[in-house]
Write a protein that holds these residues in place. Structure first.
Motif, PDB file in Angstrom:
ATOM      1  N   ASN A   1       0.449  -2.510   4.966  1.00 19.73           N
ATOM      2  CA  ASN A   1       1.581  -3.397   5.215  1.00 19.73           C
ATOM      3  C   ASN A   1       1.811  -3.556   6.711  1.00 19.73           C
ATOM      4  OD1 ASN A   1       2.037  -3.530   2.405  1.00 19.73           O
ATOM      5  ND2 ASN A   1       3.394  -1.744   2.480  1.00 19.73           N
ATOM      6  N   SER A   2       2.587  -4.572   7.060  1.00 21.20           N
ATOM      7  CA  SER A   2       2.930  -4.833   8.467  1.00 21.20           C
ATOM      8  C   SER A   2       1.684  -4.817   9.346  1.00 21.20           C
ATOM      9  CB  SER A   2       3.944  -3.799   8.959  1.00 21.20           C
ATOM     10  OG  SER A   2       5.112  -3.815   8.162  1.00 21.20           O
TER      11      SER A   2
ATOM     12  N   LYS B   1      -1.250  -5.563  11.918  1.00 20.82           N
ATOM     13  CA  LYS B   1      -1.254  -5.990  13.313  1.00 20.82           C
ATOM     14  C   LYS B   1      -2.658  -6.447  13.696  1.00 20.82           C
ATOM     15  CE  LYS B   1       2.064  -2.320  14.406  1.00 20.82           C
ATOM     16  NZ  LYS B   1       2.316  -1.122  15.262  1.00 20.82           N
TER      17      LYS B   1
ATOM     18  N   SER C   1       0.108  -8.240   4.366  1.00 14.92           N
ATOM     19  CA  SER C   1      -0.345  -7.054   3.652  1.00 14.92           C
ATOM     20  C   SER C   1      -1.681  -7.308   2.984  1.00 14.92           C
ATOM     21  CB  SER C   1       0.674  -6.666   2.575  1.00 14.92           C
ATOM     22  OG  SER C   1       1.930  -6.351   3.132  1.00 14.92           O
TER      23      SER C   1
ATOM     24  N   ARG D   1       2.938   2.537   7.744  1.00 12.37           N
ATOM     25  CA  ARG D   1       2.525   1.181   7.357  1.00 12.37           C
ATOM     26  C   ARG D   1       1.472   1.195   6.251  1.00 12.37           C
ATOM     27  NH1 ARG D   1      -0.130  -1.910  10.926  1.00 12.37           N
ATOM     28  NH2 ARG D   1      -1.022  -0.159  12.092  1.00 12.37           N
TER      29      ARG D   1
END
Length: 124
Positions: A84-85, A87, A17, A67
């Motif tokens: 968040n999360s 990629k 994050s 996200r």
């Protein structure tokens, strides 16, 4: 004159994050629609998220929905984006933008003030 300064970018592993901040100068901040955009190397700048000026409604690009969370603090002249999360495909320079005509848009051309950008890099 309106000035936007982003902060909070950096390097993070996938799944991690980051929280981006955008400090906005100007006495009429509360009347601006605010947005976050990003630009990956070799790609066009794209919409990420926006928050309206009137009632702080938020909307997101499909790629980040669920996200990322955009928010604003009119007392502090700040806009935030909690990511968040993360990629690897989120890697880009992230830009804060203000629309003084408060059109609540996701179009680059309808934002008239921009920050200098902050780099977000998500590693595998």
């Amino acid at each position: 004159q309106v000035r936007l300064v982003e902060s909070g970018g950096g390097l993070v592993q996938a799944g991690g994050s980051l929280r981006l901040g955008c400090a906005v100068s100007g006495r009429t901040f509360s009347s601006y629609a605010m947005g976050w955009f990003r630009q990956a190397t070799g790609k066009e700048r794209e919409f990420v998220a926006a928050v309206t000026w009137s009632d702080s409604r938020t909307y997101y690009a499909d790629a980040v929905k669920g996200r990322f969370t955009i928010s604003r603090d009119n007392d502090k002249n700040m806009v935030y984006m909690q990511m968040n999360s993360l990629k690897p495909e989120d890697t880009a320079v992230y830009y804060c933008a203000a629309d003084s005509w408060h059109r609540d848009s996701n179009l680059v051309r309808e934002y008239d003030y921009w920050g200098q950008g902050t780099q977000v890099t998500v590693s595998f």
